[in-house]
Scaffold this motif. Structure first.
Motif, PDB file in Angstrom:
ATOM      1  N   ARG A 329       0.827  -1.206   0.000  1.00 37.88           N
ATOM      2  CA  ARG A 329       0.000   0.000   0.000  1.00 37.88           C
ATOM      3  C   ARG A 329       0.861   1.257   0.000  1.00 37.88           C
ATOM      4  NH1 ARG A 329      -3.794  -2.369   4.647  1.00 37.88           N
ATOM      5  NH2 ARG A 329      -1.740  -3.005   5.311  1.00 37.88           N
ATOM      6  N   PHE A 400      -0.230  -3.873 -10.252  1.00 37.98           N
ATOM      7  CA  PHE A 400      -1.067  -2.677 -10.233  1.00 37.98           C
ATOM      8  C   PHE A 400      -0.737  -1.812  -9.012  1.00 37.98           C
ATOM      9  CE2 PHE A 400      -4.902  -0.290  -9.317  1.00 37.98           C
ATOM     10  CZ  PHE A 400      -5.209   0.214 -10.564  1.00 37.98           C
ATOM     11  N   TYR A 401      -0.600  -2.485  -7.868  1.00 38.56           N
ATOM     12  CA  TYR A 401      -0.320  -1.754  -6.632  1.00 38.56           C
ATOM     13  C   TYR A 401       1.062  -1.118  -6.646  1.00 38.56           C
ATOM     14  CZ  TYR A 401      -4.126  -2.487  -3.311  1.00 38.56           C
ATOM     15  OH  TYR A 401      -5.298  -2.413  -2.647  1.00 38.56           O
ATOM     16  N   ASN A 408       3.070   6.078  -2.975  1.00 41.04           N
ATOM     17  CA  ASN A 408       2.342   6.293  -1.730  1.00 41.04           C
ATOM     18  C   ASN A 408       3.257   6.378  -0.520  1.00 41.04           C
ATOM     19  OD1 ASN A 408      -0.339   6.620  -2.156  1.00 41.04           O
ATOM     20  ND2 ASN A 408      -0.750   4.440  -2.391  1.00 41.04           N
ATOM     21  N   SER A 478      -9.796   1.557  -7.951  1.00 46.16           N
ATOM     22  CA  SER A 478     -10.611   2.284  -6.977  1.00 46.16           C
ATOM     23  C   SER A 478     -10.727   3.729  -7.449  1.00 46.16           C
ATOM     24  CB  SER A 478      -9.974   2.233  -5.597  1.00 46.16           C
ATOM     25  OG  SER A 478      -8.738   2.880  -5.639  1.00 46.16           O
ATOM     26  N   ASN A 479     -11.857   4.324  -7.176  1.00 52.48           N
ATOM     27  CA  ASN A 479     -11.964   5.748  -7.467  1.00 52.48           C
ATOM     28  C   ASN A 479     -12.354   6.471  -6.185  1.00 52.48           C
ATOM     29  OD1 ASN A 479     -14.773   5.602  -7.140  1.00 52.48           O
ATOM     30  ND2 ASN A 479     -15.001   4.916  -9.260  1.00 52.48           N
ATOM     31  N   LEU A 480     -12.595   7.744  -6.312  1.00 50.48           N
ATOM     32  CA  LEU A 480     -12.787   8.570  -5.132  1.00 50.48           C
ATOM     33  C   LEU A 480     -13.922   8.081  -4.240  1.00 50.48           C
ATOM     34  CD1 LEU A 480     -11.435  11.031  -4.028  1.00 50.48           C
ATOM     35  CD2 LEU A 480     -13.065  12.454  -5.225  1.00 50.48           C
ATOM     36  N   TYR A 481     -14.996   7.655  -4.849  1.00 52.81           N
ATOM     37  CA  TYR A 481     -16.190   7.318  -4.059  1.00 52.81           C
ATOM     38  C   TYR A 481     -16.325   5.827  -3.793  1.00 52.81           C
ATOM     39  CZ  TYR A 481     -17.013  12.004  -5.695  1.00 52.81           C
ATOM     40  OH  TYR A 481     -16.848  13.312  -5.976  1.00 52.81           O
ATOM     41  N   SER A 482     -15.327   5.044  -4.233  1.00 52.54           N
ATOM     42  CA  SER A 482     -15.504   3.596  -4.104  1.00 52.54           C
ATOM     43  C   SER A 482     -15.307   3.167  -2.651  1.00 52.54           C
ATOM     44  CB  SER A 482     -14.512   2.873  -4.999  1.00 52.54           C
ATOM     45  OG  SER A 482     -13.215   3.196  -4.588  1.00 52.54           O
ATOM     46  N   VAL A 483     -16.097   2.172  -2.283  1.00 51.53           N
ATOM     47  CA  VAL A 483     -15.937   1.570  -0.959  1.00 51.53           C
ATOM     48  C   VAL A 483     -15.040   0.365  -1.160  1.00 51.53           C
ATOM     49  CG1 VAL A 483     -17.134   0.438   0.934  1.00 51.53           C
ATOM     50  CG2 VAL A 483     -18.205   2.331  -0.261  1.00 51.53           C
ATOM     51  N   ASN A 484     -14.120   0.174  -0.240  1.00 44.17           N
ATOM     52  CA  ASN A 484     -13.208  -0.961  -0.364  1.00 44.17           C
ATOM     53  C   ASN A 484     -13.991  -2.270  -0.454  1.00 44.17           C
ATOM     54  OD1 ASN A 484     -11.293  -3.007   0.184  1.00 44.17           O
ATOM     55  ND2 ASN A 484      -9.941  -1.417   0.925  1.00 44.17           N
ATOM     56  N   SER A 486     -13.057  -5.391  -0.032  1.00 41.68           N
ATOM     57  CA  SER A 486     -12.916  -6.381   1.036  1.00 41.68           C
ATOM     58  C   SER A 486     -13.581  -5.895   2.325  1.00 41.68           C
ATOM     59  CB  SER A 486     -11.452  -6.728   1.284  1.00 41.68           C
ATOM     60  OG  SER A 486     -10.662  -5.601   1.298  1.00 41.68           O
ATOM     61  N   HIS A 487     -13.875  -4.603   2.403  1.00 43.85           N
ATOM     62  CA  HIS A 487     -14.602  -4.087   3.552  1.00 43.85           C
ATOM     63  C   HIS A 487     -16.058  -4.526   3.509  1.00 43.85           C
ATOM     64  CE1 HIS A 487     -15.471  -0.398   6.267  1.00 43.85           C
ATOM     65  NE2 HIS A 487     -15.318  -1.484   6.944  1.00 43.85           N
TER      66      HIS A 487
ATOM     67  N   TRP B  29      -7.379   0.828   4.892  1.00 43.86           N
ATOM     68  CA  TRP B  29      -8.416   0.394   3.949  1.00 43.86           C
ATOM     69  C   TRP B  29      -8.276   1.073   2.596  1.00 43.86           C
ATOM     70  CZ3 TRP B  29     -10.994  -3.822   4.446  1.00 43.86           C
ATOM     71  CH2 TRP B  29     -11.388  -4.278   5.700  1.00 43.86           C
ATOM     72  N   TYR B  30      -8.027   2.369   2.607  1.00 41.78           N
ATOM     73  CA  TYR B  30      -7.993   3.127   1.345  1.00 41.78           C
ATOM     74  C   TYR B  30      -6.572   3.554   1.055  1.00 41.78           C
ATOM     75  CZ  TYR B  30     -12.922   2.923   2.030  1.00 41.78           C
ATOM     76  OH  TYR B  30     -14.180   2.441   2.214  1.00 41.78           O
ATOM     77  N   ARG B  32      -5.073   4.510  -1.877  1.00 48.22           N
ATOM     78  CA  ARG B  32      -4.765   5.637  -2.772  1.00 48.22           C
ATOM     79  C   ARG B  32      -4.989   6.939  -2.009  1.00 48.22           C
ATOM     80  NH1 ARG B  32      -1.476   3.496  -6.278  1.00 48.22           N
ATOM     81  NH2 ARG B  32      -1.645   1.516  -5.199  1.00 48.22           N
TER      82      ARG B  32
END
Lengths: 578, 144
Positions: A329, A400-401, A408, A478-484, A486-487, B29-30, B32
Motif C-alpha cells: 500500500r 497494479f499496486y 504512496n 478504486s476511485n474517489l467514491y468507491s468503498v473498499n 474487502s470491507h 483500507w484506502y 490511494r
C-alpha cells in the motif's frame, strides 16, 4: 591491496561448480547414465558402513540450479547486506544451507537424506532468526517446529526401513511397492515432504518465514528448501502413482494451491504475497506429482526456482529502496523510479503467470494440458484451473499496486536503480527466467508429449489466465467514491486473508489445550493437592516433630531419667532374650 | 498488565486517540491518497459534528465510536516498518558497551590484550573527563 569479499569468493566458487554440474547433467541426460558411488567409511569384520551417492541427470541438474541461484543470491547479498555487521555469519549460514541441500539431493539413502534434511531445518531456523526481533524469533520457532514433524516422520521411516536391512530405499521401491511396510514408509515420507513443502495443514510456516532477510527468502524459501519435499517425493514417486496415497496428496496439494492463491489476493505484505505464490506453485508441483507425472513436477520445480528467485530478488531491491517497508500500500509508480528492477519484476511475474515463451509457460501449460487429458475428478480439475486464474489475479494486483499509479510512500525517499551489484545478480537470473523454460523443455523431454485436446479445452488455460488478470485489475481499481471491496465482505476477507486461519490453528490452536490443561494442573495440583500433601504437609510434620524434639531437649531431668531407665530395660531385655 | 489503566486519561485525549486510530484504519483500507483524503475529511466531519455535545452524550458517542472502530479494523493494519508491529522493528540489536564490563573474569581472561587496553582506555577517559569537567560531586554518586 584490495581484498576479495567473502561474497565474491563464495560466488565464484559456487558458479563454477554449478557450471560443471550443468555440463555433467547434460552428459548424463544425453547418454542416459546414472552413477552410483559407494564410499566405504568403516569396514569391521562383516560390518561395513557405506556412504552412497547417486548422480543422475535429475540430481545434477537440480544441483546446478541450486548452486547457480545460491551464487547469484550471495552476489546480490554483497550489496543488500552491506550495512550488516554480521555478513560473514550470514554467508557462512547460506553456504551451510547449500551443503545440506547438496547432501539431500545426491542421497539415495534415508540416513544421509535425514542428515541433509535436518541440516536444512537447522540452518533455515538460523537464517529465519537472523534478524533479532520478536517477530523473527516467533517465525523461526514456527518454522523449526513445523519442520520437526517432518524430521520425526523421516526418523520413523528410517526405523521402519530397518525391516529391509538397509536404508537404500532406491533398491526396494519398485519390488516392494505393494508391501504394507513400504506403504507405511510412503505415508511417513509423504508427511515429511508435506511439512517441508508447506502443504496443508503445515502451510503457516512459509509466510511466517518471510521474517528472514530477503536474499534468504530468495534462495531458501522459494527455490530450494521448500522444493526439497517435492524432490523427495519425486524420488519416491513410485509409491504415489495409482494409490490412495497419491489421491490424498492430490486433494491436499490442490487445496493448498487454492488456499494460497486466495490468500495472496488479500495480502498486503510484498514478501508474503510472493511466499503465498510459492506455496501455490508448490501445490501445483505436488498435485501433478501425485498424479504420477514426476518429470513434469521436476520441470516445474526448476523453472519455478528461476523466476521465483528473481521475483524475490526484485522484491528485495524494492524493499531495500523503500527503507525496509514491505507494505504494497506504500508503493506505487515504481516503474518510473526503478525501471530496471521493475522490468525484472514484471518478467518474473509474467513467467509466473505462464506468459507464452517465458520460463513458467512451458511447465505450467504442459501441466494444465496433461491435467485436462487425465481422468481426475471435477473438484481437482476446478482447483487446478481456478488456482491458475488466481495466480494471474494476484500477480496483476501486485503489479497494479506497486508499479502503477502514484508513489504512496513517505516523502523524501530516494528511489532509484543504483544498486548495480544487486542489479547484476538480478539480470543473471532474468536471462535464465526467459530462456530457462524452453531450454529445459528441449532437454528433459527429448520426445514431446502428444497433447490432443478439443479447442475449448486448449483455450481454457488462456481463458482462465485472461479472466484472472482482468479480475485482478478490477479488484485493485478504486476511485474517489468507491468503498473498499474487502470491507464489504469483511468476514470473508479476514478468513481468506489469514490463510483460512491456518496460522492461528497451528500456533494458538495447538498450544491452547496444553496451556489450559497446564493451568488447571498448576492450579489444582502444583498449587493444590501436591502442595497440600507435599510441601506444606511435610513442612507441618517436620515442624511438629522438631517441636517434640525440642521439648525433649528441654533439660528435663525427668525425661532423661526416664529415657535412661528405658534404655536399661531394653538392654536387659536383649541380654535375657539372647 | 497491559489492560491495567496506569493513569486517568481525559475524555478529550480519548477522543483524539480515537480520531487518530480511525484515520490510521482508513489509511489501511484506502490506499490511494486521494481516496483516503476524501474519507478522512468525511471522518473529520463526523467528529466535528459532535463537538459541543454534553459529557454524557460525549461518552456514549466515544463508546460507540470505539465499537465501530473495532468492528471495522483492517485485518492487516498498515504499520511503519521501524515502529512496533512493523516488519523491521528492532531488527538489529546493538549491544551496549557496558555489557563487556559484566563479563566473568574467566571470560575476560580469554581476551587479555583487549581487556587490558579497555581498562587503560577507561582510565584515560576518566582522566580526560575530570580534566574537562572536574571531579564529580560525591553527593551525585549516591545512585550507585
Amino acid at each position: 591491496m584490495k581484498y576479495l569479499s567473502i561474497c565474491s569468493i563464495a560466488f565464484m566458487n559456487l558458479i563454477s561448480v554449478s557450471i560443471v554440474c550443468f555440463i555433467l547433467s547434460l552428459n548424463f541426460l544425453l547418454n542416459d547414465m546414472i552413477y552410483f558411488i559407494e564410499w566405504e567409511l568403516v569396514s569391521l569384520n562383516s560390518i561395513s558402513i557405506v556412504m552412497t551417492f547417486l548422480f543422475d541427470w535429475m540430481s545434477l541438474l537440480f544441483m546446478s540450479f541450486v548452486l547457480m541461484i545460491a551464487s547469484l543470491v550471495i552476489y546480490y547479498s554483497k550489496e543488500y547486506m552491506s550495512a550488516d555487521i554480521n555478513i560473514n555469519r550470514f554467508i557462512m549460514l547460506v553456504l551451510m544451507f547449500v551443503m545440506s541441500m547438496m547432501l539431500l539431493i545426491i542421497s539415495p539413502n534415508l540416513i544421509s537424506i535425514l542428515l541433509g534434511w535436518d541440516g536444512l531445518g537447522l540452518v533455515s531456523y538460523c537464517l529465519v532468526i537472523y534478524f533479532q526481533n520478536i517477530k523473527s524469533y516467533n517465525a523461526g520457532m514456527l518454522t523449526a517446529l513445523s519442520n520437526r514433524i517432518g524430521d520425526v516422520a523421516l526418523l520413523l521411516a528410517i526405523a521402519w526401513m530397518l525391516n529391509y536391512g538397509s536404508w537404500n530405499y532406491i533398491f526396494y521401491l519398485e519390488i516392494m511397492q505393494n508391501e504394507f511396510e513400504m506403504n507405511i514408509i510412503g505415508v511417513l515420507v509423504m508427511l515429511a515432504a508435506m511439512t517441508k513443502s508447506a502443504q496443508i495443514p503445515f502451510s503457516s510456516w512459509l509466510p511466517a518465514a518471510m521474517a528472514a532477510p530477503t536474499p534468504v527468502s530468495a534462495l531458501v524459501h522459494s527455490s530450494t528448501l521448500v522444493t526439497a519435499g517435492v524432490y523427495l517425493l519425486i524420488r519416491f514417486n513410485i509409491l504415489l502413482s495409482n494409490s490412495l496415497l497419491g489421491q490424498f496428496l492430490l486433494l491436499l496439494s490442490g487445496l493448498t494451491m487454492f488456499m494460497a492463491g486466495l490468500g495472496a489476493n488479500f495480502e498486503f505484505d510484498l514478501k508474503k504475497i510472493i511466499a503465498l505464490s510459492t506455496l501455490s506453485q508448490l501445490g501445483l508441483m505436488m498435485s501433478i506429482l501425485s498424479m504420477g507425472f514426476y518429470k513434469l513436477a521436476m520441470f516445474h520445480l526448476l523453472t519455478h526456482a528461476l523466476f521465483k528467485a528473481l521475483l524475490f530478488m526484485c522484491a528485495g531491491a524494492i524493499i531495500h529502496n523503500m527503507n525496509n517497508s514491505q507494505d504494497i500500500r506504500l508503493m506505487g509508480g515504481l516503474s518510473i523510479h526503478m525501471p530496471l528492477t521493475s522490468a525484472c519484476f514484471n518478467v518474473s511475474n509474467l513467467a509466473l503467470c505462464g506468459m507464452p515463451f517465458l520460463a513458467g509457460f512451458y511447465s505450467k501449460d504442459l501441466i494444465l494440458e496433461i491435467v485436462s487429458m487425465s481422468n481426475i475428478n471435477m473438484f481437482s480439475f476446478f482447483l487446478y484451473f481456478f488456482s491458475t486464474g488466481l495466480t494471474v489475479c494476484y500477480s496483476f494486483r501486485l503489479v497494479f499496486y506497486s508499479m502503477t499509479g502514484d508513489l504512496n510512500c513517505s516523502s523524501l525517499n530516494m528511489l532509484n536503480d543504483e544498486g548495480w551489484i544487486m542489479l547484476r545478480g538480478m539480470l543473471g537470473l532474468l536471462f535464465m527466467s526467459i530462456i530457462g523454460g524452453s531450454m529445459l523443455n528441449w532437454l528433459i523431454f527429448s520426445t514431446p508429449d502428444m497433447v490432443c485436446l478439443p479447442i475449448n479445452m486448449k483455450m481454457l488455460t488462456l481463458f482462465v489466465c485472461i479472466s484472472g488478470g482482468l479480475i485482478g485489475y478490477m479488484i485493485s481499481l478504486s476511485n474517489l467514491y468507491s468503498v473498499n471491496k474487502s470491507h464489504k465482505f469483511y468476514n470473508l476477507s479476514v478468513f481468506m486473508g489469514s490463510m483460512w486461519f491456518m496460522p492461528f490453528i497451528s500456533t494458538y490452536g495447538i498450544i491452547c489445550f496444553p496451556l489450559n490443561y497446564g493451568q488447571v494442573v498448576y492450579k489444582s495440583f502444583d498449587q493444590g493437592w501436591s502442595e497440600y500433601f507435599g510441601g506444606q504437609y511435610l513442612y507441618k510434620k517436620l515442624v511438629n516433630y522438631s517441636q517434640m524434639l525440642l521439648l525433649m531437649h528441654n533439660n528435663s531431668l525427668k525425661i532423661y531419667l526416664m529415657l535412661f531407665v528405658l534404655w536399661i530395660l531394653i538392654l536387659l531385655s536383649f541380654l535375657i532374650l539372647l | 498488565m497491559a489492560q491495567v489503566p496506569l493513569a486517568i486519561v481525559s475524555h478529550k485525549r480519548q477522543v483524539c486517540s480515537l480520531y487518530k486510530r480511525a484515520l490510521r484504519n482508513l489509511e489501511a483500507w484506502y490506499d490511494r491518497r486521494d481516496v483516503y483524503r476524501y474519507r478522512a475529511v468525511q471522518m473529520r466531519a463526523r467528529f466535528d459534528e459532535n463537538k459541543n455535545k454534553d459529557v454524557a452524550e460525549g461518552m456514549r458517542l466515544l463508546a460507540s465510536g470505539q465499537k465501530e472502530l473495532f468492528e471495522n479494523k483492517h485485518f492487516q493494519p498498515r504499520n511503519f516498518a521501524n515502529s512496533p508491529g512493523g516488519c523491521a522493528f528492532e531488527r538489529e540489536v546493538i549491544l551496549p558497551d557496558w555489557v563487556l564490563d559484566y563479563w566473568h573474569p574467566l571470560e575476560k581472561a580469554q581476551y587479555p590484550e583487549y581487556f587490558a587496553k579497555r581498562e587503560q582506555r577507561k582510565k584515560e577517559y576518566v582522566a580526560w573527563w575530570e580534566k574537562q569537567y572536574g571531579k564529580p560531586d560525591p553527593s551525585d554518586l549516591g545512585h550507585h
